[in-house]
Design an enzyme around this catalytic site. Structure first.
Site, PDB file in Angstrom:
ATOM      1  N   GLU A 224       0.828  -1.205   0.000  1.00 58.83           N
ATOM      2  CA  GLU A 224       0.000   0.000   0.000  1.00 58.83           C
ATOM      3  C   GLU A 224       0.866   1.260   0.000  1.00 58.83           C
ATOM      4  OE1 GLU A 224      -2.332  -3.398   1.522  1.00 58.83           O
ATOM      5  OE2 GLU A 224      -0.363  -2.572   2.013  1.00 58.83           O
TER       6      GLU A 224
ATOM      7  N   GLY B  28      12.988  -3.096  -1.707  1.00 62.25           N
ATOM      8  CA  GLY B  28      13.060  -1.898  -2.532  1.00 62.25           C
ATOM      9  C   GLY B  28      13.718  -2.090  -3.878  1.00 62.25           C
TER      10      GLY B  28
ATOM     11  N   ASN C  34       0.900  -7.834  -7.085  1.00 60.70           N
ATOM     12  CA  ASN C  34       0.797  -6.785  -8.089  1.00 60.70           C
ATOM     13  C   ASN C  34       1.571  -7.143  -9.364  1.00 60.70           C
ATOM     14  OD1 ASN C  34       0.598  -4.382  -9.468  1.00 60.70           O
ATOM     15  ND2 ASN C  34       2.036  -3.280  -8.152  1.00 60.70           N
TER      16      ASN C  34
ATOM     17  N   PRO D 134      10.932 -13.734  -2.487  1.00 60.69           N
ATOM     18  CA  PRO D 134       9.790 -13.850  -1.573  1.00 60.69           C
ATOM     19  C   PRO D 134       9.167 -12.484  -1.296  1.00 60.69           C
ATOM     20  CG  PRO D 134      11.654 -15.139  -0.777  1.00 60.69           C
ATOM     21  CD  PRO D 134      12.161 -14.274  -1.888  1.00 60.69           C
ATOM     22  N   ARG D 135       7.855 -12.474  -1.113  1.00 60.49           N
ATOM     23  CA  ARG D 135       7.127 -11.219  -0.894  1.00 60.49           C
ATOM     24  C   ARG D 135       7.492 -10.574   0.433  1.00 60.49           C
ATOM     25  NH1 ARG D 135       5.291  -7.013  -0.256  1.00 60.49           N
ATOM     26  NH2 ARG D 135       3.214  -6.179  -0.698  1.00 60.49           N
TER      27      ARG D 135
ATOM     28  N   ILE E 275       1.178  -5.236 -12.091  1.00 57.21           N
ATOM     29  CA  ILE E 275       1.266  -3.991 -12.851  1.00 57.21           C
ATOM     30  C   ILE E 275       2.705  -3.508 -12.935  1.00 57.21           C
ATOM     31  CG2 ILE E 275       0.522  -1.577 -12.912  1.00 57.21           C
ATOM     32  CD1 ILE E 275      -2.050  -2.540 -11.428  1.00 57.21           C
ATOM     33  N   GLU E 276       3.457  -3.655 -11.838  1.00 53.28           N
ATOM     34  CA  GLU E 276       4.841  -3.191 -11.812  1.00 53.28           C
ATOM     35  C   GLU E 276       5.685  -3.933 -12.849  1.00 53.28           C
ATOM     36  OE1 GLU E 276       7.936  -1.833  -8.302  1.00 53.28           O
ATOM     37  OE2 GLU E 276       6.576  -3.506  -7.926  1.00 53.28           O
TER      38      GLU E 276
END
EC number: 2.4.99.12
Length: 428
Positions: free
Chosen positions: A64, A317, A342, A274-275, A344-345
């Protein structure tokens, strides 16, 4: 369940919630400060003086916070003071990374969002006195919104999303959620479907402004470094991006199928990212147990040697770097029943995407990306990896998907401008 019953339940469950957060914090690391005064709406001894009439943006965690970047940046460019709140340490760390300059010059402050107790939310709002509150995506808290109404703080849910499963799960909150949603002054939805479901759950009206994720500008420096790094490896690269609980094991097993490609020149390099940072060491242990040769990105050893099967992306990052380095990206969260991460990135970086069967958190984005020719949907991890290998062998098809991905993201840009237009009378 009315708000009074909700509050009693929250108080009763608080020790279990704190235990769960403590365990998560212990795995994730970072400064969570679960019992800091700010978590209860109080100013600590070292708390800075609050900003004057800030625009308050709440971004609960890492994803977010990244999604809020274009909106927060636009507010800062207008010279507005911004209060940015989070719930997780990873979200707060990302906010520090993204907005360090604004923090340094005193235009942006970070704070913990208080727990949703009536007194805590009242104290928080009384202390910071924001001109308005902008809650990212799904952050609807009954006592927080009740306190905002009582103190005259206009509230909006921005880049709002609400899946069919969220609508079903919302039923147990009953009247408390309906009142909270009805208390929102504005709902700025990603899609018509999201807005309609939010109205079914209790919101009064909505405006479609789109997803802010389409406006996130990828850092050119990271993209350049990623492309150069990939070229220096001399190998095709497949990214397993933002993998979630249970998915690492699926993919590590599937990577075993690459043994047949060991004789290929050059042999594909897998990036496993990994997320959540708390799972970096767990993923490393799984790679070790599987007998795969791996290196860790955090070790900073440059390009991995030809004997390395997997590079573990254990840094924060750097997702634009990873996507730029990859010839194909398999986006996680969608192979276990977790709703997807996501995509989209990856598309914005021009990387062909493969998703799994479970994308309910990004239902419209996944559907539209597939229709645009930017992405494929695989039924399972093994098939996804097989398809990625096929794409490596078809450069013309990869190029077509890359161009489609960039065109698709560009066509959906503009949510930041539409959001600001919808909030203009609040911003002054």
């Amino acid at each position: 369940m009315g708000r009074g019953v909700y509050t009693l339940a929250l108080r009763g469950l608080a020790p279990l919630i704190w235990l769960w957060m403590w365990r998560r914090a212990r795995r994730a690391g970072g400064q969570w400060e679960l019992f800091a005064p700010a978590r209860f709406g109080r100013a600590g001894a070292r708390a800075p003086a609050p900003l004057a009439a800030p625009v308050w943006v709440h971004a609960v965690s890492l994803g977010e916070t990244r999604a809020a970047q274009p909106l927060v940046q636009a507010l800062l460019e207008r010279g507005l003071p911004v209060l940015l709140t989070h719930t997780t340490a990873t979200g707060r760390a990302e906010g520090e990374r993204l907005f360090g300059a604004a923090i340094g010059r005193g235009q942006l402050q970070q704070a913990w969002l208080p727990y949703d107790f009536p007194g805590a939310t009242r104290r928080f709002l009384a202390r910071h006195a924001p001109r308005c509150g902008l809650l990212m995506e799904r952050e609807v808290w009954p006592n927080l919104l009740a306190a905002a109404r009582a103190q005259g703080v206009p509230m909006a849910l921005v880049s709002a999303r609400f899946s069919a499963s969220s609508l079903r799960q919302a039923g147990w909150l009953g009247q408390a959620l309906r009142e909270a949603l009805a208390g929102l002054d504005r709902v700025l939805a990603q899609t018509d479907e999201d807005g309609a479901r939010l109205c079914q759950a209790g919101a009064n009206a909505y405006t479609v402004t789109g997803s802010l994720k389409f406006d996130v500008a990828l850092p050119e420096a990271q993209l350049r470094v990623g492309h150069a790094w990939a070229g220096a490896t001399g190998r095709p690269v497949i990214a397993l991006a933002s993998t979630r609980e249970g998915e690492d094991a699926m993919f590590i097993e599937a990577i075993g199928a690459l043994q047949a490609h060991r004789a290929a020149t050059p042999r594909p390099l897998i990036l496993l990212i990994p997320r959540h940072p708390q799972r970096f060491d767990e993923a490393a242990a799984q790679l070790q147990a599987a007998g795969l040769a791996y290196a860790r990105r955090s070790a900073g050893s440059g390009e991995p040697g030809p004997h390395i099967d997997v590079l573990l992306g254990d840094t924060l990052g750097e997702m634009p770097f990873y996507y730029a380095a990859a010839d194909v990206a398999i986006v996680g969260g969608s192979f276990a029943r977790l709703g997807g991460q996501n995509l989209i990135e990856a598309c914005a970086a021009g990387t062909p995407v493969i998703v799994g069967p479970h994308t309910f958190n990004f239902k419209d984005a996944a559907r539209d990306a597939i229709a645009a020719g930017a992405a494929l949907r695989a039924p399972d991890a093994r098939t996804a990896l097989d398809w990625a290998l096929q794409l490596l062998a078809e450069p013309a098809r990869r190029q077509a998907m890359s161009e489609a991905a960039r065109a698709w993201t560009a066509a959906h840009a503009g949510a930041t401008r539409r959001t600001l237009d919808a909030l203009e009378d609040w911003l002054g």
